[in-house]
Design a protein around this motif. Sequence first.
Motif, PDB file in Angstrom:
ATOM      1  N   MET A  74      41.057  59.761 136.314  1.00  0.00           N
ATOM      2  CA  MET A  74      40.565  58.656 135.532  1.00  0.00           C
ATOM      3  C   MET A  74      41.753  57.993 134.842  1.00  0.00           C
ATOM      4  N   GLU A  75      41.948  56.740 135.127  1.00  0.00           N
ATOM      5  CA  GLU A  75      43.059  56.004 134.530  1.00  0.00           C
ATOM      6  C   GLU A  75      42.510  55.032 133.487  1.00  0.00           C
ATOM      7  N   LEU A  76      43.118  55.072 132.306  1.00  0.00           N
ATOM      8  CA  LEU A  76      42.705  54.203 131.211  1.00  0.00           C
ATOM      9  C   LEU A  76      43.684  53.057 131.072  1.00  0.00           C
ATOM     10  N   SER A  77      43.169  51.926 130.660  1.00  0.00           N
ATOM     11  CA  SER A  77      44.055  50.803 130.356  1.00  0.00           C
ATOM     12  C   SER A  77      44.881  51.188 129.128  1.00  0.00           C
ATOM     13  N   PRO A  78      46.043  50.573 128.954  1.00  0.00           N
ATOM     14  CA  PRO A  78      46.868  50.910 127.781  1.00  0.00           C
ATOM     15  C   PRO A  78      46.136  50.691 126.457  1.00  0.00           C
ATOM     16  N   ALA A  79      45.352  49.638 126.358  1.00  0.00           N
ATOM     17  CA  ALA A  79      44.626  49.363 125.120  1.00  0.00           C
ATOM     18  C   ALA A  79      43.560  50.441 124.884  1.00  0.00           C
ATOM     19  N   ARG A  80      42.850  50.810 125.949  1.00  0.00           N
ATOM     20  CA  ARG A  80      41.804  51.839 125.832  1.00  0.00           C
ATOM     21  C   ARG A  80      42.428  53.181 125.463  1.00  0.00           C
ATOM     22  N   ARG A  81      43.555  53.516 126.111  1.00  0.00           N
ATOM     23  CA  ARG A  81      44.253  54.769 125.826  1.00  0.00           C
ATOM     24  C   ARG A  81      44.689  54.805 124.360  1.00  0.00           C
ATOM     25  N   ASP A  82      45.232  53.694 123.863  1.00  0.00           N
ATOM     26  CA  ASP A  82      45.662  53.621 122.462  1.00  0.00           C
ATOM     27  C   ASP A  82      44.475  53.803 121.514  1.00  0.00           C
ATOM     28  N   GLY A  83      43.342  53.225 121.881  1.00  0.00           N
ATOM     29  CA  GLY A  83      42.137  53.371 121.061  1.00  0.00           C
ATOM     30  C   GLY A  83      41.652  54.812 121.001  1.00  0.00           C
ATOM     31  N   ILE A  87      43.532  57.504 121.536  1.00  0.00           N
ATOM     32  CA  ILE A  87      44.545  58.264 120.787  1.00  0.00           C
ATOM     33  C   ILE A  87      44.357  58.057 119.289  1.00  0.00           C
ATOM     34  N   GLU A  88      44.113  56.833 118.885  1.00  0.00           N
ATOM     35  CA  GLU A  88      43.874  56.534 117.464  1.00  0.00           C
ATOM     36  C   GLU A  88      42.636  57.273 116.955  1.00  0.00           C
ATOM     37  N   ALA A  89      41.572  57.282 117.738  1.00  0.00           N
ATOM     38  CA  ALA A  89      40.338  57.976 117.348  1.00  0.00           C
ATOM     39  C   ALA A  89      40.574  59.476 117.219  1.00  0.00           C
ATOM     40  N   VAL A  90      41.323  60.047 118.144  1.00  0.00           N
ATOM     41  CA  VAL A  90      41.626  61.478 118.080  1.00  0.00           C
ATOM     42  C   VAL A  90      42.427  61.778 116.814  1.00  0.00           C
ATOM     43  N   LYS A  91      43.445  60.976 116.527  1.00  0.00           N
ATOM     44  CA  LYS A  91      44.258  61.188 115.323  1.00  0.00           C
ATOM     45  C   LYS A  91      43.410  61.078 114.059  1.00  0.00           C
ATOM     46  N   ILE A 127      33.032  71.533 122.250  1.00  0.00           N
ATOM     47  CA  ILE A 127      32.343  70.306 121.821  1.00  0.00           C
ATOM     48  C   ILE A 127      33.371  69.232 121.489  1.00  0.00           C
ATOM     49  N   TYR A 128      34.396  69.609 120.758  1.00  0.00           N
ATOM     50  CA  TYR A 128      35.475  68.696 120.380  1.00  0.00           C
ATOM     51  C   TYR A 128      36.055  68.013 121.629  1.00  0.00           C
ATOM     52  N   GLN A 129      36.365  68.816 122.639  1.00  0.00           N
ATOM     53  CA  GLN A 129      36.937  68.264 123.866  1.00  0.00           C
ATOM     54  C   GLN A 129      35.944  67.361 124.588  1.00  0.00           C
ATOM     55  N   GLU A 130      34.691  67.775 124.659  1.00  0.00           N
ATOM     56  CA  GLU A 130      33.677  66.975 125.344  1.00  0.00           C
ATOM     57  C   GLU A 130      33.454  65.631 124.651  1.00  0.00           C
ATOM     58  N   VAL A 131      33.478  65.639 123.323  1.00  0.00           N
ATOM     59  CA  VAL A 131      33.266  64.400 122.569  1.00  0.00           C
ATOM     60  C   VAL A 131      34.362  63.387 122.884  1.00  0.00           C
ATOM     61  N   PHE A 132      35.611  63.815 122.836  1.00  0.00           N
ATOM     62  CA  PHE A 132      36.708  62.869 123.070  1.00  0.00           C
ATOM     63  C   PHE A 132      36.855  62.502 124.541  1.00  0.00           C
ATOM     64  N   LEU A 133      36.464  63.395 125.423  1.00  0.00           N
ATOM     65  CA  LEU A 133      36.431  63.048 126.844  1.00  0.00           C
ATOM     66  C   LEU A 133      35.366  61.976 127.083  1.00  0.00           C
ATOM     67  N   LYS A 134      34.222  62.148 126.445  1.00  0.00           N
ATOM     68  CA  LYS A 134      33.156  61.146 126.579  1.00  0.00           C
ATOM     69  C   LYS A 134      33.616  59.803 126.014  1.00  0.00           C
ATOM     70  N   LEU A 135      34.364  59.839 124.917  1.00  0.00           N
ATOM     71  CA  LEU A 135      34.898  58.597 124.343  1.00  0.00           C
ATOM     72  C   LEU A 135      35.826  57.912 125.344  1.00  0.00           C
ATOM     73  N   ALA A 136      36.685  58.691 125.989  1.00  0.00           N
ATOM     74  CA  ALA A 136      37.627  58.121 126.955  1.00  0.00           C
ATOM     75  C   ALA A 136      36.887  57.497 128.139  1.00  0.00           C
ATOM     76  N   LYS A 137      35.791  58.112 128.552  1.00  0.00           N
ATOM     77  CA  LYS A 137      35.034  57.623 129.702  1.00  0.00           C
ATOM     78  C   LYS A 137      34.059  56.494 129.337  1.00  0.00           C
ATOM     79  N   ALA A 138      33.709  56.400 128.070  1.00  0.00           N
ATOM     80  CA  ALA A 138      32.687  55.437 127.635  1.00  0.00           C
ATOM     81  C   ALA A 138      33.153  54.001 127.812  1.00  0.00           C
ATOM     82  N   ASP A 139      32.237  53.173 128.228  1.00  0.00           N
ATOM     83  CA  ASP A 139      32.516  51.737 128.367  1.00  0.00           C
ATOM     84  C   ASP A 139      31.800  51.022 127.225  1.00  0.00           C
TER      85      ASP A 139
END
Length: 174
Positions: free
Chosen positions: A1-10, A12-16, A39-51
């Motif tokens: 799964m490849e994220l756009s740079p803006a999505r990836r930054d978003g 990363i910011e949410a994780v921080k 759960i922590y990992q699943e939540v942020f993985l879902k965030l990365a995949k979410a549109d």
Amino acid sequence: MELSPARRDGVIEAVKRYSSMVYRLAYARTRNHADAEDIYQEVFLKLAKADISFEDQEHVKAWLLRVAINKAKDVTRRFRWKHTVSLEDLNEDIPFEDPEIGTFFDEVMNLPEKYRVAIHLFYYEDMAVKEIADCLQISEGSVKMRLSRGRDLLKERLTEDDDDDRSGKIQACG
């Protein structure tokens, strides 16, 4: 799964910004470090995949909390989860500088889930009653009632512990 740079930054910011909040909520719901980490990992993985386009940081926070709560519900419904290590055994691994803080933590973790989660979100995550109501999808009155009853249970349990300590000291002196 490849994220756009803006999505990836978003992401990363949410994780921080919200990683400790998500983990603490997951732990408050499950009382199990391994499940909380999953759960922590699943939540942020879902965030990365979410549109999803979020309106602001509060929208991101609310979404993450809701997903964490739902994931925790899924975990607690599993048969395996119902047959795990006791809270006493688990808490031996959690260091506290002050024993009273450890005792208080134990009492909060021993509250029924609906009170434990409301108290956690209110006191540890600094959320307002309205935010908790939105997150848990219950009325503000229900949140206030859960907070009140949870506080009463904590007060009752902590008072019982103090009475037990005093009676033990009195018997030792007598």
